[in-house]
Design a protein around this motif. Structure first.
Motif, PDB file in Angstrom:
ATOM      1  N   PHE A   5      15.514  -0.872  70.216  1.00 40.64           N
ATOM      2  CA  PHE A   5      15.388  -2.279  69.834  1.00 40.64           C
ATOM      3  C   PHE A   5      15.106  -2.395  68.347  1.00 40.64           C
ATOM      4  N   TYR A   6      14.208  -1.550  67.853  1.00 41.82           N
ATOM      5  CA  TYR A   6      13.872  -1.589  66.428  1.00 41.82           C
ATOM      6  C   TYR A   6      15.105  -1.283  65.587  1.00 41.82           C
ATOM      7  N   ILE A   7      15.849  -0.257  65.949  1.00 36.98           N
ATOM      8  CA  ILE A   7      17.019   0.155  65.170  1.00 36.98           C
ATOM      9  C   ILE A   7      18.138  -0.877  65.232  1.00 36.98           C
ATOM     10  N   THR A   8      18.376  -1.447  66.393  1.00 37.48           N
ATOM     11  CA  THR A   8      19.518  -2.362  66.538  1.00 37.48           C
ATOM     12  C   THR A   8      19.207  -3.818  66.210  1.00 37.48           C
ATOM     13  N   SER A   9      17.981  -4.245  66.445  1.00 36.30           N
ATOM     14  CA  SER A   9      17.682  -5.675  66.323  1.00 36.30           C
ATOM     15  C   SER A   9      16.757  -6.046  65.170  1.00 36.30           C
ATOM     16  N   ILE A  10      15.932  -5.126  64.733  1.00 39.57           N
ATOM     17  CA  ILE A  10      14.989  -5.443  63.656  1.00 39.57           C
ATOM     18  C   ILE A  10      15.418  -4.813  62.342  1.00 39.57           C
ATOM     19  N   LEU A  11      15.732  -3.552  62.353  1.00 34.06           N
ATOM     20  CA  LEU A  11      16.059  -2.838  61.128  1.00 34.06           C
ATOM     21  C   LEU A  11      17.192  -3.480  60.317  1.00 34.06           C
ATOM     22  N   PRO A  12      18.255  -3.978  60.950  1.00 36.24           N
ATOM     23  CA  PRO A  12      19.307  -4.629  60.149  1.00 36.24           C
ATOM     24  C   PRO A  12      18.819  -5.880  59.402  1.00 36.24           C
ATOM     25  N   HIS A  13      17.705  -6.440  59.840  1.00 38.40           N
ATOM     26  CA  HIS A  13      17.142  -7.649  59.225  1.00 38.40           C
ATOM     27  C   HIS A  13      15.808  -7.366  58.536  1.00 38.40           C
ATOM     28  N   ALA A  14      15.522  -6.105  58.292  1.00 39.51           N
ATOM     29  CA  ALA A  14      14.243  -5.721  57.689  1.00 39.51           C
ATOM     30  C   ALA A  14      14.048  -6.372  56.321  1.00 39.51           C
ATOM     31  N   GLY A  15      15.131  -6.587  55.586  1.00 40.50           N
ATOM     32  CA  GLY A  15      15.029  -7.223  54.271  1.00 40.50           C
ATOM     33  C   GLY A  15      14.393  -8.596  54.351  1.00 40.50           C
ATOM     34  N   ILE A  16      14.746  -9.346  55.374  1.00 40.58           N
ATOM     35  CA  ILE A  16      14.180 -10.677  55.593  1.00 40.58           C
ATOM     36  C   ILE A  16      12.672 -10.558  55.808  1.00 40.58           C
ATOM     37  N   ILE A  17      12.294  -9.666  56.689  1.00 42.07           N
ATOM     38  CA  ILE A  17      10.884  -9.491  57.036  1.00 42.07           C
ATOM     39  C   ILE A  17      10.096  -9.019  55.810  1.00 42.07           C
ATOM     40  N   ILE A  18      10.655  -8.078  55.089  1.00 40.30           N
ATOM     41  CA  ILE A  18       9.985  -7.540  53.901  1.00 40.30           C
ATOM     42  C   ILE A  18       9.754  -8.631  52.864  1.00 40.30           C
ATOM     43  N   LYS A  19      10.784  -9.423  52.583  1.00 41.00           N
ATOM     44  CA  LYS A  19      10.658 -10.467  51.556  1.00 41.00           C
ATOM     45  C   LYS A  19       9.604 -11.504  51.924  1.00 41.00           C
ATOM     46  N   ILE A  20       9.604 -11.916  53.160  1.00 41.66           N
ATOM     47  CA  ILE A  20       8.627 -12.925  53.582  1.00 41.66           C
ATOM     48  C   ILE A  20       7.217 -12.337  53.559  1.00 41.66           C
ATOM     49  N   CYS A  21       7.058 -11.152  54.115  1.00 42.55           N
ATOM     50  CA  CYS A  21       5.727 -10.522  54.132  1.00 42.55           C
ATOM     51  C   CYS A  21       5.235 -10.255  52.715  1.00 42.55           C
ATOM     52  N   GLU A  29      -1.551  -2.670  51.769  1.00 46.48           N
ATOM     53  CA  GLU A  29      -2.164  -2.589  53.099  1.00 46.48           C
ATOM     54  C   GLU A  29      -1.904  -3.875  53.896  1.00 46.48           C
ATOM     55  N   ASP A  30      -2.100  -5.035  53.260  1.00 45.54           N
ATOM     56  CA  ASP A  30      -1.822  -6.307  53.941  1.00 45.54           C
ATOM     57  C   ASP A  30      -0.337  -6.419  54.271  1.00 45.54           C
ATOM     58  N   PHE A  31       0.502  -6.027  53.321  1.00 44.92           N
ATOM     59  CA  PHE A  31       1.947  -6.089  53.557  1.00 44.92           C
ATOM     60  C   PHE A  31       2.313  -5.288  54.810  1.00 44.92           C
ATOM     61  N   GLU A  32       1.803  -4.075  54.907  1.00 41.52           N
ATOM     62  CA  GLU A  32       2.112  -3.227  56.055  1.00 41.52           C
ATOM     63  C   GLU A  32       1.612  -3.857  57.356  1.00 41.52           C
ATOM     64  N   ASP A  33       0.424  -4.455  57.319  1.00 49.85           N
ATOM     65  CA  ASP A  33      -0.112  -5.130  58.509  1.00 49.85           C
ATOM     66  C   ASP A  33       0.766  -6.311  58.911  1.00 49.85           C
ATOM     67  N   TYR A  34       1.158  -7.133  57.931  1.00 53.86           N
ATOM     68  CA  TYR A  34       1.993  -8.305  58.215  1.00 53.86           C
ATOM     69  C   TYR A  34       3.353  -7.869  58.756  1.00 53.86           C
ATOM     70  N   TYR A  35       3.936  -6.846  58.135  1.00 49.60           N
ATOM     71  CA  TYR A  35       5.243  -6.352  58.573  1.00 49.60           C
ATOM     72  C   TYR A  35       5.163  -5.850  60.019  1.00 49.60           C
ATOM     73  N   GLN A  36       4.147  -5.058  60.299  1.00 46.42           N
ATOM     74  CA  GLN A  36       3.981  -4.516  61.646  1.00 46.42           C
ATOM     75  C   GLN A  36       3.768  -5.641  62.662  1.00 46.42           C
TER      76      GLN A  36
END
Length: 160
Positions: A5-21, A29-36
């Protein structure tokens, strides 16, 4: 969360999550917590996705809600001045200094304006941004123009 699920559904959109977090955190440390937490909430809510919007829109909504919730939660914590650290130096996520300056300016915007400009920087159409935020496309257009001016003023040093 399954690795598939992570590889197919989240990883392709990781850029979105990273930018928002990144826009809502001041430390690695906060970034990693928010991302997780965002990834966990995406996984938990995957069965609620009704395909009325794009998967990327769904990820934006969840990530944004996670960040806003965590920001509010962290604001409630008591702040001890003797442990204050200059966070501007702590969160240099990008090698490009101009990009770091832009993120520093974005962090000075209101929570809603941050969300809008991040969606705009991802080149989402006004209609989709309006759907995510819960307003009209015309309102988004006006807000984006105001946000751009505010960011320009921040980057030009006219606002602290």
């Amino acid at each position: 969360m399954s690795n598939d699920f992570y590889i197919t559904s989240i990883l392709p959109h990781a850029g979105i999550i990273i930018k928002i977090c990144r826009a809502y955190t001041d430390s690695q440390e906060d970034f990693e917590d928010y991302y997780q937490e965002a990834c966990l909430q995406i996984w938990k809510s995957k069965n609620a996705f009704q395909e009325k919007s794009k998967w990327s829109t769904w990820i934006y909504r969840i990530t944004l809600n996670v960040c806003l919730t965590l920001v509010k939660k962290n604001k409630k914590k008591e702040y001890d001045l003797k442990y204050h650290v200059d966070k501007s130096e702590e969160n240099k996520a990008f090698e490009n200094e101009n990009l770091n300056l832009l993120y520093d300016a974005i962090k000075k915007l209101s929570e809603l304006d941050r969300a809008i400009i991040l969606l705009h920087l991802e080149e989402n159409p006004y209609k989709e941004i309006a759907e995510i935020i819960g307003t009209s496309a015309n309102n988004i257009a006006v807000r984006i123009n105001r946000i751009k001016k505010q960011l320009k003023d921040l980057l030009d040093g006219k606002i602290n």
